[in-house]
Design a protein around this motif. Structure first.
Motif, PDB file in Angstrom:
ATOM      1  N   LYS A 228       0.816  -1.218   0.000  1.00 54.89           N
ATOM      2  CA  LYS A 228       0.000   0.000   0.000  1.00 54.89           C
ATOM      3  C   LYS A 228       0.850   1.268   0.000  1.00 54.89           C
ATOM      4  O   LYS A 228       0.434   2.300  -0.521  1.00 54.89           O
ATOM      5  N   SER A 229       2.032   1.178   0.606  1.00 48.55           N
ATOM      6  CA  SER A 229       2.899   2.369   0.684  1.00 48.55           C
ATOM      7  C   SER A 229       3.661   2.615  -0.608  1.00 48.55           C
ATOM      8  O   SER A 229       4.394   3.613  -0.718  1.00 48.55           O
ATOM      9  N   LEU A 230       3.544   1.731  -1.570  1.00 52.67           N
ATOM     10  CA  LEU A 230       4.282   1.876  -2.820  1.00 52.67           C
ATOM     11  C   LEU A 230       3.888   3.146  -3.570  1.00 52.67           C
ATOM     12  O   LEU A 230       4.701   3.760  -4.275  1.00 52.67           O
ATOM     13  N   GLY A 231       2.661   3.592  -3.407  1.00 48.54           N
ATOM     14  CA  GLY A 231       2.205   4.797  -4.103  1.00 48.54           C
ATOM     15  C   GLY A 231       2.895   6.053  -3.618  1.00 48.54           C
ATOM     16  O   GLY A 231       2.895   7.088  -4.322  1.00 48.54           O
ATOM     17  N   ARG A 232       3.455   6.016  -2.417  1.00 44.78           N
ATOM     18  CA  ARG A 232       4.126   7.199  -1.894  1.00 44.78           C
ATOM     19  C   ARG A 232       5.597   7.278  -2.301  1.00 44.78           C
ATOM     20  O   ARG A 232       6.283   8.225  -1.987  1.00 44.78           O
ATOM     21  N   ALA A 233       6.089   6.228  -2.970  1.00 40.48           N
ATOM     22  CA  ALA A 233       7.511   6.219  -3.380  1.00 40.48           C
ATOM     23  C   ALA A 233       7.718   7.111  -4.601  1.00 40.48           C
ATOM     24  O   ALA A 233       6.800   7.398  -5.372  1.00 40.48           O
ATOM     25  N   ALA A 234       8.968   7.541  -4.769  1.00 41.88           N
ATOM     26  CA  ALA A 234       9.320   8.382  -5.928  1.00 41.88           C
ATOM     27  C   ALA A 234       9.119   7.571  -7.201  1.00 41.88           C
ATOM     28  O   ALA A 234       9.309   6.356  -7.218  1.00 41.88           O
ATOM     29  N   PRO A 235       8.742   8.266  -8.290  1.00 41.56           N
ATOM     30  CA  PRO A 235       8.470   7.537  -9.539  1.00 41.56           C
ATOM     31  C   PRO A 235       9.632   6.685 -10.012  1.00 41.56           C
ATOM     32  O   PRO A 235       9.414   5.587 -10.534  1.00 41.56           O
ATOM     33  N   GLU A 236      10.854   7.164  -9.837  1.00 43.67           N
ATOM     34  CA  GLU A 236      12.007   6.410 -10.304  1.00 43.67           C
ATOM     35  C   GLU A 236      12.276   5.155  -9.451  1.00 43.67           C
ATOM     36  O   GLU A 236      12.944   4.226  -9.890  1.00 43.67           O
ATOM     37  N   GLU A 237      11.751   5.127  -8.200  1.00 39.96           N
ATOM     38  CA  GLU A 237      11.968   3.974  -7.332  1.00 39.96           C
ATOM     39  C   GLU A 237      10.771   2.984  -7.369  1.00 39.96           C
ATOM     40  O   GLU A 237      10.898   1.822  -6.959  1.00 39.96           O
ATOM     41  N   ARG A 238       9.623   3.472  -7.843  1.00 43.20           N
ATOM     42  CA  ARG A 238       8.392   2.701  -7.715  1.00 43.20           C
ATOM     43  C   ARG A 238       8.470   1.362  -8.457  1.00 43.20           C
ATOM     44  O   ARG A 238       8.075   0.319  -7.931  1.00 43.20           O
ATOM     45  N   ARG A 239       9.026   1.383  -9.667  1.00 41.56           N
ATOM     46  CA  ARG A 239       9.044   0.159 -10.454  1.00 41.56           C
ATOM     47  C   ARG A 239       9.935  -0.894  -9.828  1.00 41.56           C
ATOM     48  O   ARG A 239       9.539  -2.060  -9.673  1.00 41.56           O
ATOM     49  N   GLU A 240      11.132  -0.498  -9.452  1.00 42.63           N
ATOM     50  CA  GLU A 240      12.079  -1.458  -8.872  1.00 42.63           C
ATOM     51  C   GLU A 240      11.565  -1.999  -7.534  1.00 42.63           C
ATOM     52  O   GLU A 240      11.628  -3.205  -7.266  1.00 42.63           O
ATOM     53  N   ARG A 241      10.977  -1.091  -6.693  1.00 42.07           N
ATOM     54  CA  ARG A 241      10.483  -1.544  -5.392  1.00 42.07           C
ATOM     55  C   ARG A 241       9.246  -2.427  -5.553  1.00 42.07           C
ATOM     56  O   ARG A 241       9.044  -3.408  -4.826  1.00 42.07           O
TER      57      ARG A 241
END
Length: 358
Positions: free
Chosen positions: A44-57
């Motif tokens: 659920k917290s993935l939406g708060r990550a930076a766009p450049e980190e979202r895919r890898e995370r």
């Protein structure tokens, strides 16, 4: 996968392996993948990550979720197999054990014989009827064509209750009073079988002050002696289990039937042993006859219109003959050893049904 997610995976996989039951494993699944589980919270917290980190995370979290799910599925299968093995081991049947003992208790030969007799006559269309053990003079004697001066009363001297002379209640000496009650209660045609207790002042190896009789009565417009003979011949052969059992009718006298007949069956006494069946001897087992016109009239019926036959026999007598019981008195001794020898299983099927099942 980051060190944080690697540590979480190791922690959850350890918890999965430590679960020792399906219930404990379900708790681990809820803590990890439930609506408020640790892995669900990270997703659920993935939406708060930076766009450049979202895919890898996101890829790393999917790998974590898949790893935890695979570990749970594998542990669930292992626990289910272990539970099945435990059940198979604990619920195993040892076929070398001795059979369970038969349940205590058995059916008395008198009860078994009553069931057999009523079953056989029931298949001929007779219905069960019964009456009181204490009768008045009318039903026990007078209505049956046995007036006070009749010598048959001396043969059936019995137990009287307190009362005025000539009208004292009496313990019935036969089940014949039920014939009178039946003809008074319902209009003919009718067919009844009447088993029950009777009382007479006798006591020896073949007589008891209290014993059991069974009587039969058939009333109709065209009943004749041939019907009586056919009915009793079939009964004797069915009850004793001898298809070609010889049966003969000897002229006799009873106050309540005319003509009357004693019924004999064939037997042999070779070697001092009685055997029912073909042989050179005869054995009397019951009395019978056409219902006397006076008895029919005493019941309020017109003997010019209605006629029928009746018969009667002692339950103990035919039970002793069929099952080889030498002394009547032992039937009432309440000896469990005797009953375990002569008794019957409660679910034994009597009569013609048992023969068909065999």
């Amino acid at each position: 996968m980051s060190d944080e997610l690697t540590a979480l995976r190791d922690e959850l996989e350890g918890a999965v392996q430590a679960a020792d039951s399906l219930e404990a494993l379900e708790d681990v699944r809820v803590r990890a993948l439930g609506r408020r589980g640790s892995v669900t919270g990270l997703m659920k917290s993935l939406g708060r990550a930076a766009p450049e980190e979202r895919r890898e995370r996101g890829q790393a979290l999917n790998l974590l979720k898949q790893a935890v799910s695979d570990a749970i599925d594998a542990r669930k299968a292992a626990l289910a197999e272990a539970e099945l093995e435990h059940r198979l081991a604990s619920e195993r049947i040892d076929v070398t054990l001795p059979v369970r003992p038969a349940p205590e208790g058995s059916l008395h030969p008198i009860s078994q014989t009553i069931d057999e007799v009523t079953q056989i006559f029931g298949e001929m269309g007779f219905r069960w009827a019964e009456g009181p053990d204490i009768e008045d003079d009318w039903y026990n004697f007078t209505a049956l064509n046995i007036p006070p001066e009749h010598p048959a009363r001396q043969e059936m001297d019995t137990f009287y209750l307190a009362g005025e002379a000539g009208s004292r209640p009496v313990l019935r000496t036969h089940t014949s009073p039920v014939q009178i009650r039946t003809m008074q209660a319902a209009p003919p045609p009718l067919r009844v079988i009447v088993p029950g207790r009777t009382y007479r002042s006798d006591h020896d190896a073949t007589h008891s002050p209290m014993f059991h009789q069974v009587e039969g009565l058939a009333i109709g417009r065209s009943i004749h002696m041939g019907h009586l003979k056919g009915c009793l011949i079939e009964f004797c052969r069915a009850f004793f289990g001898v298809a070609d059992l010889p049966v003969r009718f000897r002229p006799s006298h009873f106050p309540f039937t005319e003509p009357s007949a004693e019924v004999d069956i064939g037997c042999t006494r070779e070697g001092g042993q009685l055997r029912i069946g073909a042989g050179g001897d005869w054995l009397e087992i019951l009395g019978s006859g056409m219902v006397h016109p006076k008895v029919i009239a005493n019941c309020g019926l017109d003997p010019e219109e209605w006629q029928g036959f009746a018969f009667g026999m002692g339950i103990e007598r035919i039970a002793m003959l069929k099952y080889g019981i030498p002394d009547l008195r032992t039937m009432y001794d309440s000896d469990l050893r005797w009953l375990s020898h002569y008794g019957f299983r409660p679910l034994d099927m009597p009569g013609l049904i048992a023969e068909a099942a065999e």
